[in-house]
Design a protein around this motif. Structure first.
Motif, PDB file in Angstrom:
ATOM      1  N   GLN A 200       0.838  -1.208   0.000  1.00 40.86           N
ATOM      2  CA  GLN A 200       0.000   0.000   0.000  1.00 40.86           C
ATOM      3  C   GLN A 200       0.868   1.251   0.000  1.00 40.86           C
ATOM      4  OE1 GLN A 200      -2.545  -1.224   3.403  1.00 40.86           O
ATOM      5  NE2 GLN A 200      -4.211  -0.306   2.245  1.00 40.86           N
ATOM      6  N   LEU A 201       1.899   1.257   0.843  1.00 38.52           N
ATOM      7  CA  LEU A 201       2.793   2.421   0.911  1.00 38.52           C
ATOM      8  C   LEU A 201       3.492   2.661  -0.426  1.00 38.52           C
ATOM      9  CD1 LEU A 201       4.157   1.599   4.425  1.00 38.52           C
ATOM     10  CD2 LEU A 201       3.277   3.847   3.828  1.00 38.52           C
ATOM     11  N   ILE A 202       3.984   1.586  -1.004  1.00 36.92           N
ATOM     12  CA  ILE A 202       4.714   1.719  -2.270  1.00 36.92           C
ATOM     13  C   ILE A 202       3.798   2.268  -3.366  1.00 36.92           C
ATOM     14  CG2 ILE A 202       5.757   0.360  -4.146  1.00 36.92           C
ATOM     15  CD1 ILE A 202       7.078  -1.350  -1.929  1.00 36.92           C
ATOM     16  N   PHE A 203       2.601   1.689  -3.477  1.00 41.74           N
ATOM     17  CA  PHE A 203       1.712   2.132  -4.557  1.00 41.74           C
ATOM     18  C   PHE A 203       1.138   3.523  -4.284  1.00 41.74           C
ATOM     19  CE2 PHE A 203       2.238  -2.160  -5.902  1.00 41.74           C
ATOM     20  CZ  PHE A 203       2.106  -2.088  -7.281  1.00 41.74           C
ATOM     21  N   ARG A 204       0.986   3.859  -3.017  1.00 38.80           N
ATOM     22  CA  ARG A 204       0.539   5.217  -2.684  1.00 38.80           C
ATOM     23  C   ARG A 204       1.577   6.237  -3.161  1.00 38.80           C
ATOM     24  NH1 ARG A 204      -3.143   8.651  -2.615  1.00 38.80           N
ATOM     25  NH2 ARG A 204      -3.665   9.721  -0.680  1.00 38.80           N
ATOM     26  N   ALA A 205       2.850   5.945  -2.858  1.00 38.98           N
ATOM     27  CA  ALA A 205       3.916   6.863  -3.287  1.00 38.98           C
ATOM     28  C   ALA A 205       3.983   6.920  -4.815  1.00 38.98           C
ATOM     29  CB  ALA A 205       5.252   6.428  -2.695  1.00 38.98           C
ATOM     30  N   ARG A 206       3.786   5.792  -5.464  1.00 37.70           N
ATOM     31  CA  ARG A 206       3.791   5.793  -6.943  1.00 37.70           C
ATOM     32  C   ARG A 206       2.671   6.672  -7.486  1.00 37.70           C
ATOM     33  NH1 ARG A 206       4.538  -0.554  -8.705  1.00 37.70           N
ATOM     34  NH2 ARG A 206       6.561  -0.885  -7.707  1.00 37.70           N
ATOM     35  N   GLY A 207       1.502   6.573  -6.836  1.00 38.95           N
ATOM     36  CA  GLY A 207       0.369   7.390  -7.287  1.00 38.95           C
ATOM     37  C   GLY A 207       0.596   8.870  -7.050  1.00 38.95           C
ATOM     38  N   LEU A 208       1.228   9.194  -5.942  1.00 35.97           N
ATOM     39  CA  LEU A 208       1.433  10.604  -5.590  1.00 35.97           C
ATOM     40  C   LEU A 208       2.531  11.262  -6.417  1.00 35.97           C
ATOM     41  CD1 LEU A 208       1.212  10.274  -1.697  1.00 35.97           C
ATOM     42  CD2 LEU A 208      -0.396  11.530  -3.150  1.00 35.97           C
ATOM     43  N   HIS A 209       3.587  10.490  -6.710  1.00 34.69           N
ATOM     44  CA  HIS A 209       4.699  11.101  -7.460  1.00 34.69           C
ATOM     45  C   HIS A 209       5.300  10.052  -8.405  1.00 34.69           C
ATOM     46  CE1 HIS A 209       7.506  14.200  -8.332  1.00 34.69           C
ATOM     47  NE2 HIS A 209       8.554  13.509  -7.934  1.00 34.69           N
ATOM     48  N   PRO A 210       4.568   9.783  -9.502  1.00 36.77           N
ATOM     49  CA  PRO A 210       4.979   8.677 -10.390  1.00 36.77           C
ATOM     50  C   PRO A 210       6.361   8.828 -11.014  1.00 36.77           C
ATOM     51  CG  PRO A 210       2.848   9.620 -11.063  1.00 36.77           C
ATOM     52  CD  PRO A 210       3.349  10.447  -9.924  1.00 36.77           C
ATOM     53  N   ASP A 211       6.802  10.052 -11.228  1.00 38.20           N
ATOM     54  CA  ASP A 211       8.099  10.238 -11.895  1.00 38.20           C
ATOM     55  C   ASP A 211       9.253   9.707 -11.045  1.00 38.20           C
ATOM     56  OD1 ASP A 211       6.815  11.444 -13.912  1.00 38.20           O
ATOM     57  OD2 ASP A 211       7.549  13.479 -13.507  1.00 38.20           O
ATOM     58  N   PHE A 212       9.083   9.787  -9.724  1.00 38.41           N
ATOM     59  CA  PHE A 212      10.172   9.382  -8.834  1.00 38.41           C
ATOM     60  C   PHE A 212       9.566   9.159  -7.444  1.00 38.41           C
ATOM     61  CE2 PHE A 212      14.782  10.707  -7.432  1.00 38.41           C
ATOM     62  CZ  PHE A 212      14.901   9.498  -6.750  1.00 38.41           C
ATOM     63  N   PRO A 213       8.869   8.015  -7.255  1.00 41.27           N
ATOM     64  CA  PRO A 213       8.209   7.779  -5.964  1.00 41.27           C
ATOM     65  C   PRO A 213       9.184   7.810  -4.800  1.00 41.27           C
ATOM     66  CG  PRO A 213       7.692   6.036  -7.563  1.00 41.27           C
ATOM     67  CD  PRO A 213       8.683   6.932  -8.213  1.00 41.27           C
ATOM     68  N   GLY A 214      10.379   7.316  -5.019  1.00 46.78           N
ATOM     69  CA  GLY A 214      11.364   7.223  -3.938  1.00 46.78           C
ATOM     70  C   GLY A 214      11.856   8.567  -3.441  1.00 46.78           C
ATOM     71  N   LEU A 215      11.532   9.629  -4.177  1.00 45.62           N
ATOM     72  CA  LEU A 215      11.948  10.961  -3.745  1.00 45.62           C
ATOM     73  C   LEU A 215      11.312  11.318  -2.399  1.00 45.62           C
ATOM     74  CD1 LEU A 215      13.713  13.221  -5.038  1.00 45.62           C
ATOM     75  CD2 LEU A 215      11.624  14.324  -5.717  1.00 45.62           C
ATOM     76  N   MET A 216      10.153  10.710  -2.096  1.00 43.11           N
ATOM     77  CA  MET A 216       9.473  11.035  -0.835  1.00 43.11           C
ATOM     78  C   MET A 216       9.992  10.217   0.339  1.00 43.11           C
ATOM     79  SD  MET A 216       5.536  11.750  -1.797  1.00 43.11           S
ATOM     80  CE  MET A 216       5.293  10.293  -2.736  1.00 43.11           C
ATOM     81  N   ASP A 217      10.819   9.271   0.034  1.00 45.17           N
ATOM     82  CA  ASP A 217      11.324   8.348   1.052  1.00 45.17           C
ATOM     83  C   ASP A 217      12.155   9.071   2.122  1.00 45.17           C
ATOM     84  OD1 ASP A 217      12.701   5.108   0.826  1.00 45.17           O
ATOM     85  OD2 ASP A 217      13.512   6.672   2.113  1.00 45.17           O
ATOM     86  N   PHE A 218      13.161   9.801   1.682  1.00 45.23           N
ATOM     87  CA  PHE A 218      14.079  10.391   2.658  1.00 45.23           C
ATOM     88  C   PHE A 218      13.425  11.505   3.480  1.00 45.23           C
ATOM     89  CE2 PHE A 218      18.060  12.501   4.096  1.00 45.23           C
ATOM     90  CZ  PHE A 218      18.537  11.434   4.827  1.00 45.23           C
ATOM     91  N   PRO A 219      12.635  12.407   2.859  1.00 38.85           N
ATOM     92  CA  PRO A 219      11.967  13.412   3.695  1.00 38.85           C
ATOM     93  C   PRO A 219      11.073  12.768   4.751  1.00 38.85           C
ATOM     94  CG  PRO A 219      11.685  13.932   1.376  1.00 38.85           C
ATOM     95  CD  PRO A 219      12.381  12.615   1.435  1.00 38.85           C
ATOM     96  N   ALA A 220      10.320  11.725   4.366  1.00 41.87           N
ATOM     97  CA  ALA A 220       9.437  11.068   5.344  1.00 41.87           C
ATOM     98  C   ALA A 220      10.264  10.401   6.439  1.00 41.87           C
ATOM     99  CB  ALA A 220       8.547  10.047   4.629  1.00 41.87           C
ATOM    100  N   TRP A 221      11.345   9.766   6.042  1.00 37.61           N
ATOM    101  CA  TRP A 221      12.220   9.108   7.019  1.00 37.61           C
ATOM    102  C   TRP A 221      12.805  10.141   7.991  1.00 37.61           C
ATOM    103  CZ3 TRP A 221      17.371   9.555   8.297  1.00 37.61           C
ATOM    104  CH2 TRP A 221      17.908   8.503   9.054  1.00 37.61           C
ATOM    105  N   GLU A 222      13.221  11.276   7.416  1.00 39.79           N
ATOM    106  CA  GLU A 222      13.842  12.327   8.229  1.00 39.79           C
ATOM    107  C   GLU A 222      12.838  12.912   9.228  1.00 39.79           C
ATOM    108  OE1 GLU A 222      17.020  15.583   6.736  1.00 39.79           O
ATOM    109  OE2 GLU A 222      14.965  15.964   6.173  1.00 39.79           O
ATOM    110  N   ILE A 223      11.601  13.123   8.785  1.00 43.66           N
ATOM    111  CA  ILE A 223      10.561  13.629   9.692  1.00 43.66           C
ATOM    112  C   ILE A 223      10.343  12.618  10.820  1.00 43.66           C
ATOM    113  CG2 ILE A 223       8.076  14.128   9.884  1.00 43.66           C
ATOM    114  CD1 ILE A 223       8.238  15.231   6.978  1.00 43.66           C
ATOM    115  N   GLY A 224      10.291  11.341  10.443  1.00 41.78           N
ATOM    116  CA  GLY A 224      10.074  10.298  11.447  1.00 41.78           C
ATOM    117  C   GLY A 224      11.221  10.201  12.435  1.00 41.78           C
ATOM    118  N   ARG A 225      12.405  10.409  11.952  1.00 38.96           N
ATOM    119  CA  ARG A 225      13.577  10.301  12.807  1.00 38.96           C
ATOM    120  C   ARG A 225      13.719  11.524  13.722  1.00 38.96           C
ATOM    121  NH1 ARG A 225      18.358   6.814  11.954  1.00 38.96           N
ATOM    122  NH2 ARG A 225      19.825   7.552  13.502  1.00 38.96           N
TER     123      ARG A 225
END
Ligand code: SF4
Length: 254
Positions: A200-225
């Motif tokens: 669900q997380l992977i496909f949600r990110a793909r839907g939100l930013h298809p050009d580069f879903p992984g771009l949201m990975d580090f900001p989300a990780w950083e907020i969580g950390r």
């Protein structure tokens, strides 16, 4: 819609991180180990082999393994590594103290990865990414290593693109790595349910930013950390607080 604004802001921060100047990437708390992992020119296999070890133990410990081998062998060159038999690798992984929680299986993956780099890439692991492949091709090449699943393969491509500024023909197939921080932050931001599955997380990110879903990975990780901790959130310091439906919400602090 609020979720579009949330996505835009995550992407904006992802782009800032993506375009930040190249600097030493910190994988461990050990300078010498990090220099080895950052040496994509002479030791690109160190990055690949360390990432394969990154499972079932703390990341810092896994990424230290190449340097521990270097200390024991006096070198981490491919010439040195290909001379080691599978039982040599197992012994180096086990003695004097185990480098990994699962020595048997991980030393097998380590040995087979050395063989694959030697045979498939002429002992130069940078050939995995050197020809500016599509992101799908790069992820697929990592998946060809035994023991590597989509999470590690995607993480590798994402680190290469974001931190080491390696060029790929596109970024479509670089997904988020759905770790606990990303899951918690996506949930509190209202992008996914709190109990969302990895898919669900992977496909949600793909839907939100298809050009580069992984771009949201580090900001989300950083907020969580930094702010969105499991038990105690620090919403006042979080740059999502004006958009986040959970900001200062008691449920986010439970
Ligand atoms: S505003 Fe608070 S609850 Fe929302 S993501 Fe930031 S730290 Fe988490």
């Amino acid at each position: 819609m609020n979720e579009n604004r949330i996505c835009d802001r995550l992407v904006k921060h992802g782009k800032i991180l993506f375009h930040a100047p190249l600097e030493l990437v910190r994988f461990t708390k050990d300078d010498a180990a990090d220099y080895l992992l950052n040496d994509l020119t002479d030791h690109p296999h160190a990055f690949v082999l360390a990432s394969i070890m990154d499972r079932q133990i703390k990341a810092e410990r896994a990424w230290l393994i190449p340097y521990r081998f270097k200390e024991k062998l006096g070198s981490f060159s491919m010439e040195t590594l290909v001379r080691q038999s599978e039982s040599d690798i197992q012994r180096l992984m086990l003695e004097p103290e185990p480098l990994h929680r699962f020595v048997d299986i991980m030393s097998g993956y380590f040995f087979k990865a050395i063989r694959r780099i030697a045979d498939q890439y002429e002992s130069d692991a940078s050939r995995i990414w050197q020809d500016k492949p599509s992101s799908a091709t790069a992820v697929y090449r990592f998946l060809e290593f035994e023991g590597v699943g989509p999470k590690i393969a995607t993480m590798d491509a994402n680190i290469l693109a974001r931190e080491f500024k390696i060029e790929f023909a596109d970024h479509y197939s670089i997904d988020i790595s759905a770790d606990v921080h990303v899951r918690r932050v996506f949930g509190r931001l209202g992008l996914t349910p709190m109990d969302a599955t990895v898919d669900q997380l992977i496909f949600r990110a793909r839907g939100l930013h298809p050009d580069f879903p992984g771009l949201m990975d580090f900001p989300a990780w950083e907020i969580g950390r930094n702010w969105c901790r499991p038990k105690k959130t620090q919403c006042s310091g979080c740059y999502m607080k004006d958009l986040c439906p959970s900001a200062n919400d008691r449920t986010a602090n439970e």
